[in-house]
Structures are given as structure tokens and as C-alpha cells.
Design a protein around this motif. Structure first.
Motif, PDB file in Angstrom:
ATOM      1  N   GLY A  21       5.193  -4.386   3.191  1.00  0.00           N
ATOM      2  CA  GLY A  21       5.998  -4.356   1.978  1.00  0.00           C
ATOM      3  C   GLY A  21       7.351  -3.698   2.153  1.00  0.00           C
ATOM      4  O   GLY A  21       7.826  -3.485   3.269  1.00  0.00           O
ATOM      5  N   GLY A  22       7.944  -3.335   1.014  1.00  0.00           N
ATOM      6  CA  GLY A  22       9.311  -2.842   0.985  1.00  0.00           C
ATOM      7  C   GLY A  22       9.580  -1.625   1.835  1.00  0.00           C
ATOM      8  O   GLY A  22      10.581  -1.563   2.553  1.00  0.00           O
ATOM      9  N   LEU A  23       8.699  -0.636   1.765  1.00  0.00           N
ATOM     10  CA  LEU A  23       8.914   0.584   2.548  1.00  0.00           C
ATOM     11  C   LEU A  23       8.917   0.303   4.045  1.00  0.00           C
ATOM     12  O   LEU A  23       9.612   0.974   4.804  1.00  0.00           O
ATOM     13  CB  LEU A  23       7.852   1.628   2.214  1.00  0.00           C
ATOM     14  CG  LEU A  23       7.990   2.326   0.854  1.00  0.00           C
ATOM     15  CD1 LEU A  23       6.788   3.220   0.588  1.00  0.00           C
ATOM     16  CD2 LEU A  23       9.277   3.131   0.783  1.00  0.00           C
ATOM     17  N   PRO A  55      14.284  -3.325 -11.218  1.00  0.00           N
ATOM     18  CA  PRO A  55      13.114  -4.220 -11.206  1.00  0.00           C
ATOM     19  C   PRO A  55      13.078  -5.084  -9.948  1.00  0.00           C
ATOM     20  O   PRO A  55      14.114  -5.373  -9.358  1.00  0.00           O
ATOM     21  CB  PRO A  55      13.338  -5.092 -12.455  1.00  0.00           C
ATOM     22  CG  PRO A  55      14.310  -4.340 -13.298  1.00  0.00           C
ATOM     23  CD  PRO A  55      15.172  -3.560 -12.355  1.00  0.00           C
ATOM     24  N   GLY A  56      11.867  -5.459  -9.572  1.00  0.00           N
ATOM     25  CA  GLY A  56      11.706  -6.363  -8.439  1.00  0.00           C
ATOM     26  C   GLY A  56      11.221  -5.652  -7.190  1.00  0.00           C
ATOM     27  O   GLY A  56      11.245  -4.423  -7.110  1.00  0.00           O
ATOM     28  N   PRO A  57      10.777  -6.434  -6.189  1.00  0.00           N
ATOM     29  CA  PRO A  57      10.273  -5.849  -4.946  1.00  0.00           C
ATOM     30  C   PRO A  57      11.376  -5.088  -4.210  1.00  0.00           C
ATOM     31  O   PRO A  57      12.517  -5.552  -4.118  1.00  0.00           O
ATOM     32  CB  PRO A  57       9.829  -7.068  -4.130  1.00  0.00           C
ATOM     33  CG  PRO A  57       9.711  -8.179  -5.117  1.00  0.00           C
ATOM     34  CD  PRO A  57      10.684  -7.893  -6.204  1.00  0.00           C
ATOM     35  N   MET A  58      11.025  -3.950  -3.673  1.00  0.00           N
ATOM     36  CA  MET A  58      12.003  -3.083  -3.016  1.00  0.00           C
ATOM     37  C   MET A  58      12.688  -3.775  -1.842  1.00  0.00           C
ATOM     38  O   MET A  58      13.907  -3.700  -1.678  1.00  0.00           O
ATOM     39  CB  MET A  58      11.307  -1.808  -2.534  1.00  0.00           C
ATOM     40  CG  MET A  58      12.225  -0.844  -1.826  1.00  0.00           C
ATOM     41  SD  MET A  58      11.322   0.608  -1.272  1.00  0.00           S
ATOM     42  CE  MET A  58      12.598   1.421  -0.311  1.00  0.00           C
ATOM     43  N   GLY A  59      11.919  -4.452  -0.994  1.00  0.00           N
ATOM     44  CA  GLY A  59      12.490  -5.109   0.175  1.00  0.00           C
ATOM     45  C   GLY A  59      13.504  -6.176  -0.208  1.00  0.00           C
ATOM     46  O   GLY A  59      14.577  -6.283   0.393  1.00  0.00           O
ATOM     47  N   ALA A 125      -0.896  -1.217  11.404  1.00  0.00           N
ATOM     48  CA  ALA A 125       0.554  -1.386  11.586  1.00  0.00           C
ATOM     49  C   ALA A 125       1.293  -1.052  10.301  1.00  0.00           C
ATOM     50  O   ALA A 125       2.360  -0.421  10.326  1.00  0.00           O
ATOM     51  CB  ALA A 125       0.868  -2.816  12.014  1.00  0.00           C
ATOM     52  N   SER A 126       0.736  -1.457   9.147  1.00  0.00           N
ATOM     53  CA  SER A 126       1.366  -1.158   7.858  1.00  0.00           C
ATOM     54  C   SER A 126       1.464   0.341   7.627  1.00  0.00           C
ATOM     55  O   SER A 126       2.505   0.854   7.199  1.00  0.00           O
ATOM     56  CB  SER A 126       0.573  -1.798   6.712  1.00  0.00           C
ATOM     57  OG  SER A 126       0.551  -3.191   6.842  1.00  0.00           O
ATOM     58  N   VAL A 127       0.383   1.054   7.908  1.00  0.00           N
ATOM     59  CA  VAL A 127       0.384   2.508   7.734  1.00  0.00           C
ATOM     60  C   VAL A 127       1.446   3.150   8.621  1.00  0.00           C
ATOM     61  O   VAL A 127       2.201   4.025   8.187  1.00  0.00           O
ATOM     62  CB  VAL A 127      -1.013   3.098   8.041  1.00  0.00           C
ATOM     63  CG1 VAL A 127      -0.951   4.618   8.066  1.00  0.00           C
ATOM     64  CG2 VAL A 127      -2.021   2.632   7.002  1.00  0.00           C
ATOM     65  N   ALA A 128       1.528   2.694   9.868  1.00  0.00           N
ATOM     66  CA  ALA A 128       2.505   3.264  10.799  1.00  0.00           C
ATOM     67  C   ALA A 128       3.932   3.012  10.332  1.00  0.00           C
ATOM     68  O   ALA A 128       4.783   3.911  10.357  1.00  0.00           O
ATOM     69  CB  ALA A 128       2.295   2.689  12.196  1.00  0.00           C
ATOM     70  N   LEU A 129       4.227   1.787   9.888  1.00  0.00           N
ATOM     71  CA  LEU A 129       5.577   1.449   9.440  1.00  0.00           C
ATOM     72  C   LEU A 129       5.961   2.218   8.178  1.00  0.00           C
ATOM     73  O   LEU A 129       7.090   2.702   8.044  1.00  0.00           O
ATOM     74  CB  LEU A 129       5.699  -0.060   9.192  1.00  0.00           C
ATOM     75  CG  LEU A 129       5.745  -0.925  10.452  1.00  0.00           C
ATOM     76  CD1 LEU A 129       5.587  -2.398  10.088  1.00  0.00           C
ATOM     77  CD2 LEU A 129       7.052  -0.706  11.190  1.00  0.00           C
ATOM     78  N   ILE A 130       5.025   2.335   7.249  1.00  0.00           N
ATOM     79  CA  ILE A 130       5.315   3.057   6.009  1.00  0.00           C
ATOM     80  C   ILE A 130       5.500   4.542   6.290  1.00  0.00           C
ATOM     81  O   ILE A 130       6.371   5.200   5.699  1.00  0.00           O
ATOM     82  CB  ILE A 130       4.199   2.806   4.970  1.00  0.00           C
ATOM     83  CG1 ILE A 130       4.256   1.340   4.515  1.00  0.00           C
ATOM     84  CG2 ILE A 130       4.338   3.738   3.776  1.00  0.00           C
ATOM     85  CD1 ILE A 130       3.087   0.903   3.675  1.00  0.00           C
ATOM     86  N   THR A 131       4.713   5.098   7.218  1.00  0.00           N
ATOM     87  CA  THR A 131       4.881   6.502   7.601  1.00  0.00           C
ATOM     88  C   THR A 131       6.247   6.729   8.243  1.00  0.00           C
ATOM     89  O   THR A 131       6.938   7.708   7.946  1.00  0.00           O
ATOM     90  CB  THR A 131       3.763   6.941   8.569  1.00  0.00           C
ATOM     91  OG1 THR A 131       2.499   6.730   7.937  1.00  0.00           O
ATOM     92  CG2 THR A 131       3.911   8.403   8.937  1.00  0.00           C
TER      93      THR A 131
END
Length: 200
Positions: A21-23, A55-59, A125-131
Motif C-alpha cells: 500500500g501507500g506507506l 481523500p483517496g489512497p496515499m500512494g 515484504a509488506s511489513v518490511a517496506l512499511i517499517t
């Protein structure tokens, strides 16, 4: 024209690899800013704040912001609007293509151990990227703040205490007080007001 083409392909790359996602786009945008010079780390912090507050998705919001900003620098407001559209399309294009491809196969192979393994890998991978994004945002917002010292000299403070205190106060309000029932937009507004009052 070359700028628009590059915007599209750069954001295709961001959209293809920013799982989560966006983060998860933030590490890629940091790299993009450093490679292209289109925006600074300070601009990135502003992008994050604006994207989270609208409003809207961050990315998608961040892609539109970068495209508009970059296009405007090259060719004025009209090219800025086109740049915003092109960047946004570049970001979402890989997701659309991939979803269309796998949608037909997912139900058939959903019970496969290989497919389950892929999903578990993507979660990690998502957890790593968001971190990584969290650490990058914290560094931009809470550390290495430039201040004007005696004689107009620019100094860099390791920690920016007003922002750290505000972050702690908001965290406590959200987690441990009756105010935690308020909508998140209230805390965003509170932080914005504090920023104006204290010139943060």
C-alpha cells in the motif's frame, strides 16, 4: 515529453514493487527523489502530510503530487496537470495488469501450498517496506532539523523536540484517553493547528 515518459515508467516501477500500500511507496519515492532531484526529503515529508490529510489512497495521492510538481517545474501548470495524470496512471498500471492476470487463476490454485507460500512471503515484504517507511518518515519529521543560529548560520539539530513532543502527545491522546473515540481527522487538524501556532 521525455519527462512525462520517465514519470510514467518510474511510477510503474514504484507501483510494481511497493507491496503493502501507500506507506510502502515511501522508500521507493525516497530513492526516486535522490536519483532524479525532482524533490527533496523535505518535499517528501510535505507530500506524506498532504497525502494522508486528503481523500483517496496515499500512494495515488503522492504519485499525483509528484507528477504535478515535476511537470509544473518543467512546463508550467498545464504540464503539471498532465504530469499528475501520467504519474497516477503509471502507479496503478502494474496493479491493474497483475490483478487481471491472476484473478482467473487465483480460485483454481488457492489451495496450493506454493500459492500460500507466496502470500506469506508478500506479507513479510509488506511489513518490511512499511517499517522502512515508518523509519524514513520519523527521520524526516523528528530528526535533523535545520535552525538559524547566531549570525545567520544554519545549524542542524539531531532531534527536533517540538515535533517529538507533539507526536508523543497525539499518541497518548489516541491510545490512552477518552479522546481516542474521536475520528482521526480531528487529530490531523489538531496537529496542523499546533504546527501553525508553534511554527513547526
Amino acid at each position: 515529453m521525455m519527462t512525462l515518459i520517465r514519470l510514467f515508467f518510474e511510477f510503474c516501477r514504484v507501483g510494481l514493487f511497493s507491496v503493502g500500500g501507500g506507506l510502502a511507496t515511501i522508500p521507493f519515492l525516497t530513492d526516486l527523489g535522490e536519483r532524479t532531484g525532482w524533490f527533496t526529503s523535505g518535499d517528501l515529508a510535505d507530500m506524506i502530510a498532504i497525502s494522508e490529510s486528503t481523500p483517496g489512497p496515499m500512494g495515488v495521492n503522492m504519485a499525483t503530487y509528484v507528477g504535478f510538481h515535476t511537470g509544473s517545474l518543467v512546463g508550467g501548470p498545464v504540464l503539471g496537470i498532465v504530469g499528475g495524470i501520467v504519474s497516477t496512471l503509471g502507479l496503478i498500471f502494474p496493479s491493474i495488469v497483475i490483478i487481471l492476470i491472476i484473478a482467473g487463476f487465483l480460485q483454481k490454485f488457492r489451495q496450493s501450498k506454493a500459492v500460500d507460500g507466496v502470500f506469506y512471503g508478500l506479507r513479510a515484504a509488506s511489513v518490511a517496506l512499511i517499517t522502512a517507511a515508518l523509519l524514513q518518515v520519523a527521520k524526516i519529521a523528528l530528526m535533523f532539523h535545520e535552525v538559524t543560529g547566531d549570525g545567520g548560520t544554519i545549524k542542524t539539530q539531531l532531534f527536533y523536540w517540538p515535533a517529538i513532543i507533539l507526536a508523543v502527545v497525539i499518541f497518548v491522546l489516541v491510545k490512552y484517553t477518552p479522546l481516542k473515540k474521536l475520528h482521526p481527522i480531528c487529530f490531523i487538524g489538531l496537529a496542523a493547528i499546533a504546527g501553525v501556532i508553534f511554527q513547526m
